[in-house]
Write a protein that holds these residues in place. Structure first.
Motif, PDB file in Angstrom:
ATOM      1  N   HIS A 149       2.352   6.273   8.945  1.00 13.51           N
ATOM      2  CA  HIS A 149       0.893   6.012   8.143  1.00 13.51           C
ATOM      3  C   HIS A 149       0.940   5.362   7.119  1.00 13.51           C
ATOM      4  CE1 HIS A 149       0.270  10.269  10.490  1.00 13.51           C
ATOM      5  NE2 HIS A 149       0.375   9.262  11.352  1.00 13.51           N
ATOM      6  N   GLY A 150       0.199   4.378   6.882  1.00 10.21           N
ATOM      7  CA  GLY A 150       0.275   3.574   5.642  1.00 10.21           C
ATOM      8  C   GLY A 150      -0.209   2.095   6.130  1.00 10.21           C
ATOM      9  N   TYR A 168      -6.369   9.218   5.431  1.00 13.55           N
ATOM     10  CA  TYR A 168      -6.193   9.035   4.136  1.00 13.55           C
ATOM     11  C   TYR A 168      -7.145   8.085   3.635  1.00 13.55           C
ATOM     12  CZ  TYR A 168      -1.650  10.347   6.309  1.00 13.55           C
ATOM     13  OH  TYR A 168      -0.693  10.981   6.873  1.00 13.55           O
ATOM     14  N   ASP A 199       7.430   9.716   1.861  1.00  9.45           N
ATOM     15  CA  ASP A 199       6.056   9.887   2.000  1.00  9.45           C
ATOM     16  C   ASP A 199       5.497   9.814   0.689  1.00  9.45           C
ATOM     17  OD1 ASP A 199       6.736  10.514   4.659  1.00  9.45           O
ATOM     18  OD2 ASP A 199       5.998  12.527   4.740  1.00  9.45           O
ATOM     19  N   THR A 224       4.959   3.848  -2.815  1.00  9.15           N
ATOM     20  CA  THR A 224       4.073   2.478  -2.638  1.00  9.15           C
ATOM     21  C   THR A 224       4.996   1.532  -2.279  1.00  9.15           C
ATOM     22  OG1 THR A 224       2.668   3.310  -4.358  1.00  9.15           O
ATOM     23  CG2 THR A 224       2.586   1.062  -4.021  1.00  9.15           C
ATOM     24  N   GLY A 258       0.633  -1.231   0.238  1.00  7.38           N
ATOM     25  CA  GLY A 258       0.001  -0.011   0.031  1.00  7.38           C
ATOM     26  C   GLY A 258       1.047   1.373   0.100  1.00  7.38           C
ATOM     27  N   THR A 259       0.112   2.386   0.358  1.00  9.44           N
ATOM     28  CA  THR A 259       1.025   3.648   0.306  1.00  9.44           C
ATOM     29  C   THR A 259       1.399   4.107   1.616  1.00  9.44           C
ATOM     30  OG1 THR A 259      -0.562   4.572  -1.802  1.00  9.44           O
ATOM     31  CG2 THR A 259       0.603   6.198  -0.172  1.00  9.44           C
ATOM     32  N   LEU A 260       2.640   4.250   1.429  1.00 11.69           N
ATOM     33  CA  LEU A 260       3.323   4.861   2.736  1.00 11.69           C
ATOM     34  C   LEU A 260       3.265   6.337   2.751  1.00 11.69           C
ATOM     35  CD1 LEU A 260       5.065   4.427   5.495  1.00 11.69           C
ATOM     36  CD2 LEU A 260       6.943   4.945   3.769  1.00 11.69           C
ATOM     37  N   HIS A 261       1.907   6.825   3.534  1.00 10.48           N
ATOM     38  CA  HIS A 261       1.577   8.103   3.443  1.00 10.48           C
ATOM     39  C   HIS A 261       2.548   9.064   4.129  1.00 10.48           C
ATOM     40  CE1 HIS A 261      -2.174   7.160   1.759  1.00 10.48           C
ATOM     41  NE2 HIS A 261      -2.452   6.097   2.585  1.00 10.48           N
ATOM     42  N   ARG A 287      -3.880   2.808  14.590  1.00  4.33           N
ATOM     43  CA  ARG A 287      -4.240   2.799  13.146  1.00  4.33           C
ATOM     44  C   ARG A 287      -5.742   2.131  12.993  1.00  4.33           C
ATOM     45  NH1 ARG A 287      -4.466  -0.866   8.610  1.00  4.33           N
ATOM     46  NH2 ARG A 287      -3.664  -0.046   6.733  1.00  4.33           N
ATOM     47  N   GLN A 347      -8.731   4.988   6.030  1.00  2.00           N
ATOM     48  CA  GLN A 347      -7.602   5.103   6.838  1.00  2.00           C
ATOM     49  C   GLN A 347      -7.415   6.035   7.802  1.00  2.00           C
ATOM     50  OE1 GLN A 347      -2.991   4.038   6.493  1.00  2.00           O
ATOM     51  NE2 GLN A 347      -4.037   2.659   5.414  1.00  2.00           N
TER      52      GLN A 347
END
Length: 619
Positions: A393-394, A516, A354, A357, A335-338, A526, A519
């Motif tokens: 976050h992610g 996000y 940040d 993916t 997933g995306t590492l925000h 989380r 999420q």
């Protein structure tokens, strides 16, 4: 003098080498797969060359393409990093044959030590033959002769499990390293994994640069490392240093390398020599005040090591932050590492930024976080505190596990061994989310949704929101009042989109909130925002077997077809994800109702793999 270095690797280690090269005034070249086209290491290098494809066998394991890339980009030296081709003698020879400088040991030294079976014989030891294993000799460890990182390794506790373990280890080793050779050795249950960092030049000098303890491991891959290894007697340290220097001299070693041991009952048992830079090298750098990558480059340029080895100062501890779920069999996550941010005062080595993916093709390590302090206790506390307050976050990560591990009494008192997670995983992964996190998430989400704050003069029903947290559903109720947002049992001091402050029994607590999509991150907790009305179509039949991670189906159990009898826990499907194989077992005993996948198929998390109809006992 080296002017331009190509790093034959990706991610964190490529970025790490580039950082030192920039300090030394050396230009850098990255190579990248199609999956890594926008990866951090490809962005920060002075130049980047594409390796077509995504799988390691098509890209980072193609030495011929990497040498061509170095020549095309004008590089005059190649640094292999760790993993991939870093311990491949053929690749080292190809680099040298192309007229490039190899920042690593001589090919013959790699060849002598890259195979763990040859290395053991060189040190006067002999691995077991699989046919010689008996019940009395159990447990044993099946181990890949090439490579490392826990891949191609299986613990065998029952003799009838040995054939399957050999087969699985060979397949995993061939996929990860291009070499399916495996061997067997006795498995020591409660030893400590201790290693010695060495550095050697081409003029006959070999330095033993202290010890590291890497006992906290999952699937034989290190999770937390520290330097120096605590609690070793002076005599044992001297023995470890002497054995490490002996191994290096036996193969005329040059550059940085590591000799690994298992320490049990006050004795050192040789495991292997890694002819490359280790993942955990930063803890040695921290206590010695040196840059091992810079030393590698100086040795490759032919310069001698000056004087005596530096003396250690203080203690350093490193934790590997992975996108994985320890509570679900260490399943890798995508997933995306925000956002990834740690407090000041610790070192962060990462190959992510940040918005990047985290994909399915490579190791799920996000970063290494390192703390250095005058004493071990201070270093451990500093690292635990930094991880606890970091913004991650992610995807699901092992962050909470790391914090709990560092604060566990067995670790703080330095009584750990390689069986630490076998003993303590349930308690280290037990849900312990903040009970006020869902309320903070709901209040932050409600902030500003109405122009007039949502307050009405006529009493109305409370607003309701639902969140999934730590595997459980939580329902939150709050109201819009003349004074603002309110909830039962607490006083809402402040409710903003990114910050909520609650007064709980007279104690004011701050909650930083980031969202996000569905999420939500509230501090280190989380959550997933759930729809107001659940989708009836999302209900699954009992006995449904879902993919726990993204990956490729590499094997289906022999004879598995509709109507086949299966037992609970029996491996049905094998997934390969991030270079490791994962068995997917039957959830219940019964018969196979349906099989929805085939060998070679790509799957995503939550995808239905099969359905097993539970056997109903007759009454």
């Amino acid at each position: 003098m080296i002017s331009t270095v190509l790093v034959a690797n990706r991610g964190e280690i490529a970025c790490r080498v580039f950082r030192t090269c920039a300090d030394l005034g050396i230009r850098t070249v990255a190579v990248h797969s199609d999956a890594d086209e926008n990866a951090l290491h490809a962005r920060v290098a002075d130049a980047a060359v594409r390796l077509p494809g995504a799988a390691p066998a098509e890209t980072y394991l193609r030495g011929d393409l990497i040498v061509k890339a170095a020549l095309a980009a004008g590089a005059d030296a190649v640094h292999p990093g760790y993993g991939f081709l870093s311990e491949n003698a053929g690749f080292a020879r190809a680099v040298l044959d192309a007229g490039l400088t190899w920042i690593g040991p001589p090919p013959q030294a790699i060849e002598a030590m890259a195979s763990k079976t040859r290395a053991k014989r060189l040190m006067g030891l002999a691995p077991l033959d699989a046919s010689e294993v008996t019940d009395a000799g159990l447990p044993v460890l099946v181990k890949a002769a090439a490579g490392g990182g826990g891949r191609g390794m299986r613990i065998v506790r029952r003799l009838d499990e040995l054939p399957a373990a050999l087969e699985g280890a060979r397949a995993e080793a061939a996929s990860a390293f291009g070499d399916g050779e495996v061997f067997v050795e006795p498995y020591i249950e409660h030893g400590r994994h201790v290693e010695v960092q060495i550095l050697a030049d081409a003029h006959g000098t070999v330095w033993a640069l202290g010890t590291r303890d890497c006992s906290l491991q999952r699937r034989h891959q290190k999770v937390i490392e520290e330097a120096p290894a605590p609690g070793l007697t002076a005599g044992l340290q001297e023995e470890l240093h002497a054995l490490a220097v002996r191994a290096a001299r036996a193969v005329s070693y040059t550059g940085a390398g590591t000799v690994e041991f298992l320490v049990a009952d006050g004795r050192a048992h040789f495991l292997e020599m890694n002819t490359r830079l280790q993942v955990e090298h930063p803890v040695t750098e921290a206590v010695l005040g040196i840059d091992l990558v810079a030393e590698q480059i100086r040795v490759a340029e032919g310069r001698p090591l000056d004087g005596e080895p530096p003396r250690a100062r203080g203690h350093a501890v490193e934790a590997r932050l992975y996108a994985e779920d320890p509570a679900r069999g260490w399943a890798p996550q995508t997933g995306t590492l925000h956002r990834l941010a740690v407090p000041a005062g610790v070192r962060l080595d990462t190959g992510c930024a940040d918005g990047d993916t985290i994909g399915v093709h490579y190791d799920p390590m996000l970063a290494k976080v390192v703390a250095h302090a005058p004493t071990r206790a201070e270093a451990v506390r500093r690292l635990a505190g930094a991880l606890d307050t970091a913004a991650v976050h992610g995807p699901v990560t092992n962050r909470d596990l790391l914090v709990r591990s560092l604060r566990h009494e067995e670790f703080t008192s330095a009584r750990m061994d390689t069986g630490f997670y076998d003993r303590h995983l349930p308690e280290l992964t037990a849900p312990a989310a903040d009970p006020y996190a869902p309320l903070a998430a709901a209040l932050a989400d409600a902030h500003g949704r109405s122009r007039f704050g949502g307050w009405r003069n006529v009493p109305s029903q409370p607003q309701v929101k639902r969140y999934e947290m730590a595997g459980e559903e939580h329902e939150v109720r709050y109201r819009h009042t003349r004074e603002g947002l309110a909830a039962d049992g607490v006083r809402v001091v402040h409710a903003g989109a990114y910050l909520v402050v609650l007064d709980v029994d007279g104690v004011r607590r701050r909650f930083e909130v980031a969202r996000y999509g569905d999420q939500v991150h509230v501090g280190s907790t989380r959550l997933t925002a759930l729809p107001r009305f659940p989708d009836p179509a999302a209900q699954l039949a009992p006995g449904s077997l879902l993919a726990p991670m993204p990956g490729t189906v590499v094997r289906v159990a022999d004879g598995l077809a509709e109507g086949a009898a299966v037992r609970a826990g029996q491996p049905l499907i094998w997934l390969e994800a991030m270079k490791m194989q994962h068995q997917i077992p039957a959830p219940v005993t019964g018969t196979l109702g349906a099989l929805h996948v085939r060998t070679g198929q790509q799957v995503e998390p939550g995808m239905l793999l099969a359905v097993v109809h539970e056997l109903q006992e007759s009454r």
